[in-house]
Design an enzyme around this catalytic site. Structure first.
Site, PDB file in Angstrom:
ATOM      1  N   TYR A  68       0.841  -1.196   0.000  1.00 18.08           N
ATOM      2  CA  TYR A  68       0.000   0.000   0.000  1.00 18.08           C
ATOM      3  C   TYR A  68       0.877   1.249   0.000  1.00 18.08           C
ATOM      4  O   TYR A  68       0.553   2.244  -0.666  1.00 18.08           O
ATOM      5  CB  TYR A  68      -0.929  -0.007   1.214  1.00 18.08           C
ATOM      6  CG  TYR A  68      -1.971  -1.100   1.190  1.00 18.08           C
ATOM      7  CD1 TYR A  68      -3.080  -1.006   0.357  1.00 18.08           C
ATOM      8  CD2 TYR A  68      -1.848  -2.238   1.988  1.00 18.08           C
ATOM      9  CE1 TYR A  68      -4.042  -2.005   0.324  1.00 18.08           C
ATOM     10  CE2 TYR A  68      -2.806  -3.248   1.964  1.00 18.08           C
ATOM     11  CZ  TYR A  68      -3.897  -3.134   1.127  1.00 18.08           C
ATOM     12  OH  TYR A  68      -4.841  -4.135   1.081  1.00 18.08           O
ATOM     13  N   ASN A  76     -12.755  -0.848  -4.914  1.00 13.26           N
ATOM     14  CA  ASN A  76     -12.512  -1.013  -6.349  1.00 13.26           C
ATOM     15  C   ASN A  76     -13.746  -1.616  -7.022  1.00 13.26           C
ATOM     16  O   ASN A  76     -14.143  -2.732  -6.691  1.00 13.26           O
ATOM     17  CB  ASN A  76     -11.299  -1.930  -6.536  1.00 13.26           C
ATOM     18  CG  ASN A  76     -11.004  -2.245  -7.994  1.00 13.26           C
ATOM     19  OD1 ASN A  76     -11.568  -1.643  -8.903  1.00 13.26           O
ATOM     20  ND2 ASN A  76     -10.114  -3.195  -8.204  1.00 13.26           N
ATOM     21  N   GLU A 100      -1.479 -16.544  -9.916  1.00 15.39           N
ATOM     22  CA  GLU A 100      -0.490 -15.755 -10.650  1.00 15.39           C
ATOM     23  C   GLU A 100       0.945 -16.153 -10.296  1.00 15.39           C
ATOM     24  O   GLU A 100       1.854 -15.919 -11.092  1.00 15.39           O
ATOM     25  CB  GLU A 100      -0.717 -14.270 -10.364  1.00 15.39           C
ATOM     26  CG  GLU A 100      -2.060 -13.783 -10.901  1.00 15.39           C
ATOM     27  CD  GLU A 100      -2.287 -12.289 -10.728  1.00 15.39           C
ATOM     28  OE1 GLU A 100      -1.356 -11.596 -10.262  1.00 15.39           O
ATOM     29  OE2 GLU A 100      -3.386 -11.819 -11.076  1.00 15.39           O
ATOM     30  N   CYS A 128      -6.453  -5.117  -7.783  1.00 16.31           N
ATOM     31  CA  CYS A 128      -6.169  -4.662  -6.426  1.00 16.31           C
ATOM     32  C   CYS A 128      -5.703  -5.808  -5.528  1.00 16.31           C
ATOM     33  O   CYS A 128      -5.132  -5.556  -4.458  1.00 16.31           O
ATOM     34  CB  CYS A 128      -7.384  -3.958  -5.827  1.00 16.31           C
ATOM     35  SG  CYS A 128      -8.886  -4.959  -5.797  1.00 16.31           S
ATOM     36  N   HIS A 129      -5.917  -7.056  -5.970  1.00 20.79           N
ATOM     37  CA  HIS A 129      -5.448  -8.198  -5.174  1.00 20.79           C
ATOM     38  C   HIS A 129      -3.917  -8.252  -5.113  1.00 20.79           C
ATOM     39  O   HIS A 129      -3.355  -8.953  -4.277  1.00 20.79           O
ATOM     40  CB  HIS A 129      -6.003  -9.515  -5.730  1.00 20.79           C
ATOM     41  CG  HIS A 129      -5.618  -9.800  -7.142  1.00 20.79           C
ATOM     42  ND1 HIS A 129      -6.329  -9.299  -8.215  1.00 20.79           N
ATOM     43  CD2 HIS A 129      -4.593 -10.524  -7.675  1.00 20.79           C
ATOM     44  CE1 HIS A 129      -5.763  -9.709  -9.343  1.00 20.79           C
ATOM     45  NE2 HIS A 129      -4.708 -10.443  -9.047  1.00 20.79           N
TER      46      HIS A 129
END
Length: 202
Positions: free
Chosen positions: A142, A165, A200, A173-174
């Protein structure tokens, strides 16, 4: 001679053929689109992180909502903030569904969907415009996001922007974590965030 069975007729009306209903709905979609009477199209699709509501305007995808948000509540909010002319339209969202399927299959690393970013504004919009720059398989804190958008002290505000979001997964945003590496909050829940990061990282 044809013998009519009233009971059978009523049963058919009570339980119409799903294929017939889909054809009728497709005609309704086409008619509404041609008449300019459809401002928001939506569909719901199953994914490994639950059923997602996808909604789009003529400009692009405007909302992705997790089941826990309450899809009816999300549609009601869109009706109030954008337009009440909303219709389920799987045809209009077919491209978005396909790209999500490719992403969850590990065959897509970035969205190529047109986006309608009218829901966020100000600082939140700046944060969400930065998030696609955090590439697939990578994360930022962040604090790093706050610095990247020119407000290094606005760490808490970055968290709020991510938590609100309107286009999760598509606007990733993850990929934003706390400075200590823990997940922080996520609209879809910590299990969904863990799944997406694991996908990912694979």
């Amino acid at each position: 001679m044809t013998v009519l069975d009233p009971a059978a007729g009523l049963a058919a009306l009570a339980s119409p053929d799903p294929a017939v209903l889909e054809r009728l709905h497709a005609r309704l979609e086409d008619g509404a689109a041609h008449a300019g009477a459809l401002d928001i199209a939506y569909t719901v699709t199953g994914t490994p992180v639950g059923r997602l509501l996808l909604a789009a305007t003529g400009q692009g995808l405007v909302r992705v909502a997790f089941e826990g948000e309450g899809h009816d509540a999300v549609l009601a909010s869109l009706a109030g903030s954008i337009s009440p002319r909303i219709l389920r339209s799987p045809q209009r969202l077919a491209g978005a569904v396909r790209q999500l399927e490719e992403y969850f299959a590990g065959a897509r690393r970035a969205s190529e969907l047109p986006l309608d970013r009218r829901l966020p504004s100000g600082f939140r919009l700046s944060v969400l415009e930065h998030l696609p720059l955090v590439s697939y398989g990578r994360t930022e804190s962040y604090a790093q996001v706050a610095a990247a958008v020119g407000s290094p002290k606005a760490v808490r505000a970055v968290g709020t922007a991510c938590a609100t979001n309107p286009l999760p997964i598509v606007v990733p945003c993850h990929r934003v974590l706390r400075s200590d590496g823990t997940y922080g909050g996520y609209l879809g829940g910590s299990d969904a965030k863990a799944y997406l990061l694991g996908l990912e990282a694979a």
